[in-house]
Design an enzyme around this catalytic site. Structure first.
Site, PDB file in Angstrom:
ATOM      1  N   LYS A 101      15.754 -18.899  78.260  1.00 56.77           N
ATOM      2  CA  LYS A 101      16.955 -19.384  77.572  1.00 56.77           C
ATOM      3  C   LYS A 101      17.166 -20.957  77.827  1.00 56.77           C
ATOM      4  CE  LYS A 101      19.803 -15.496  79.429  1.00 56.77           C
ATOM      5  NZ  LYS A 101      20.429 -15.046  78.072  1.00 56.77           N
ATOM      6  N   ASP A 141      25.541 -11.964  84.944  1.00 55.75           N
ATOM      7  CA  ASP A 141      24.885 -10.927  84.288  1.00 55.75           C
ATOM      8  C   ASP A 141      24.847  -9.547  84.944  1.00 55.75           C
ATOM      9  OD1 ASP A 141      23.682 -10.311  81.822  1.00 55.75           O
ATOM     10  OD2 ASP A 141      21.654 -10.808  82.304  1.00 55.75           O
ATOM     11  N   GLU A 186      16.387  -8.073  78.540  1.00 58.09           N
ATOM     12  CA  GLU A 186      15.870  -7.290  79.660  1.00 58.09           C
ATOM     13  C   GLU A 186      16.900  -5.980  80.060  1.00 58.09           C
ATOM     14  OE1 GLU A 186      19.060  -8.966  81.290  1.00 58.09           O
ATOM     15  OE2 GLU A 186      17.468 -10.020  79.881  1.00 58.09           O
ATOM     16  N   ARG A 228      18.562  -3.952  78.528  1.00 56.11           N
ATOM     17  CA  ARG A 228      18.738  -2.552  78.041  1.00 56.11           C
ATOM     18  C   ARG A 228      17.495  -1.645  78.742  1.00 56.11           C
ATOM     19  NH1 ARG A 228      18.428  -4.768  72.123  1.00 56.11           N
ATOM     20  NH2 ARG A 228      19.801  -6.257  73.409  1.00 56.11           N
TER      21      ARG A 228
END
Length: 472
Positions: free
Chosen positions: A251, A262, A323, A325
């Site tokens: 990112k 997250d 990542e 999922r």
């Protein structure tokens, strides 16, 4: 050295101190729904209002002078008679606007429980890393018609979820998330099983291992059980990515700054679990948290890799920054093996959901119309809103892979939240009711009852649904 995380016991005790029993002496808070309500003020009070050019815009607060320099009363502008429906957490502005003291609502409230919760929610502050200023908070007399234990449980749940999300990744990694889950389970007689590190491979959670293997903090699957095995089975899967660099698809700095949040899905799942256990709902509760860091190292998983999931489906990796999922898929496969009555995912999953609905309104995905309708009604009733989005089957083909059973992302820029939800749905076959909530887990700017920072979205909405559905 930073102070230790606040315990459940301390949070509960602090909240109990903020909520006074009915009848306690306190400064009255007068609800002002329109300009005409000001006509009922005395001459001195009207002159005070005029001298300060105060107008009853929604959320405006004005203390009125009492004897000896004290506060005699407080004016609180609601913005209209239907304020509780339009702004259910509006009372949250009071905790920040009022000086230390004891207060009570003078008028009857449309929803006493939500008004009290708003007040307590608005008083939340994340102070773990700050030197205390010693200032005492404002306190509230429990409004007539509100259940004290229920208000305290709702506030306790919010505080737990917010504390977890607000804690930086340096002090909240997979091990600390496990510890928080164990503390919660121990407080209510639950049990926790953890599979970590290389055991994820031997116990067939290969995608959780792949996502977390590049970190020096071992990935793990946290599995909490509570309640009777003979009760309806309710399983919640919360995404527990404790920090997300994006992996090899790194990112930019602007996208990495908030990635301590997250694990907001895991925080919301634990906040929901606290409410279920505190209320003693008649369910067999299971909370699954795949916890990992998505880091960069020589052994990080790569774009173009093909991973084999727990249920045997092969997954082509299109972008390592998707990542969440992957870890959810392995946890969902495990959950689905026992065909639960309800299976729900909570995850800070896609930026596309924010593009569609913004930070305040998480998408809800389910094929069950009755379930969706009841859950949406519950969410709006408690000021924890959701908005239904479709499992649009025609987009499933966007996940086609030429080398594996499925690609975990689509190859275009459209419908990113929908395709992520469709990917997760592939791993649910036997659950009787399935729902996916794509939450943001963060309040970007102060709102009534929602200070800037972490927010366990969806937890109160889900609890309200199951409280109505199953009773206590």
């Amino acid at each position: 050295m930073p102070t230790k995380a606040v315990t459940l016991e301390t949070t509960r005790r602090n909240l109990e101190d903020l909520l006074l029993e009915p009848g306690a002496p306190a400064i009255p808070i007068r609800l002002i729904t329109s300009e005409s309500d000001l006509d009922a003020l005395g001459d001195l009070e009207r002159r005070w209002v005029e001298a300060r050019a105060w107008t009853p815009a929604q959320g405006a607060v004005l203390p009125l002078p009492g004897e000896g320099g004290s506060i005699g009363a407080v004016l609180f502008a609601t913005g209209g008679a239907d304020w509780a429906k339009a702004a259910p957490m509006l009372t949250g502005v009071l905790a920040a606007a009022l000086p230390p003291g004891d207060y009570r609502f003078e008028a009857e409230l449309p929803d006493p429980e939500l008004a009290a919760l708003g007040f307590l929610a608005g008083g939340y502050r994340f102070t773990r890393y700050k030197t205390s200023d010693g200032q005492k908070p404002a306190r509230l007399v429990l409004p007539e018609g509100a259940d004290r234990n229920q208000v305290l449980a709702l506030a306790e749940s919010l505080y737990l979820g917010r504390d977890l999300i607000n804690t930086p990744a340096s002090d909240l990694g997979p091990a600390e998330l496990e510890a928080a889950t164990r503390d919660l389970a121990n407080a209510f007689g639950g049990s926790v099983k953890v599979t970590e590190g290389s055991s994820l491979l031997s116990d067939n959670f290969p995608m959780i291992h792949a996502v977390g293997r590049a970190s020096d903090r071992l990935p793990r699957l946290i599995d909490l059980h509570w309640g009777s095995e003979h009760a309806p089975k309710l399983t919640v899967v919360g995404k527990g990515i404790c920090f997300d660099t994006g992996g090899l698809n790194i990112k930019p700095g602007s996208g990495m700054g908030l990635m301590k949040k997250d694990m907001g899905g895991a925080a919301a799942a634990l906040a929901f679990a606290l409410l279920v256990m505190r209320a003693g709902l008649p369910v067999r509760l299971r909370v699954l948290i795949p916890a990992a860091d998505n880091s960069i190292a020589g052994n990080a998983f790569r774009p173009g890799d093909v991973l084999t999931s727990r249920n045997g489906m092969t997954v082509e990796i299109g972008n390592t920054d998707a990542e969440g999922r992957l870890v959810l898929a392995d946890a969902l496969s495990l959950a689905d093996e026992e065909a639960p009555d309800y299976l729900i995912t909570l995850a800070t999953l896609t930026g596309a959901a924010r593009v569609a609905l913004g930070p305040d309104l998480p998408p809800l995905y389910t094929d069950d119309d009755a379930f969706a309708g009841d859950l949406l009604d519950a969410s709006h009733a408690v000021g924890d809103p959701l908005w239904r989005m479709p499992f649009w089957a025609n987009y499933d083909k966007l996940l086609k892979s030429n080398v594996a059973d499925v690609s975990h992302i689509s190859d275009g820029a459209f419908a990113g939240s929908v395709t992520a939800a469709l990917f997760l749905k592939r791993f649910v076959k036997d659950a009787k009711h399935f729902a996916h909530l794509d939450i943001y887990g963060w309040v970007p700017r102060d709102q009534p009852g929602r200070p800037q920072g972490g927010e366990p979205q969806g937890a109160r909405a889900l609890f309200q649904f199951f409280r109505q559905k199953l009773g206590s």
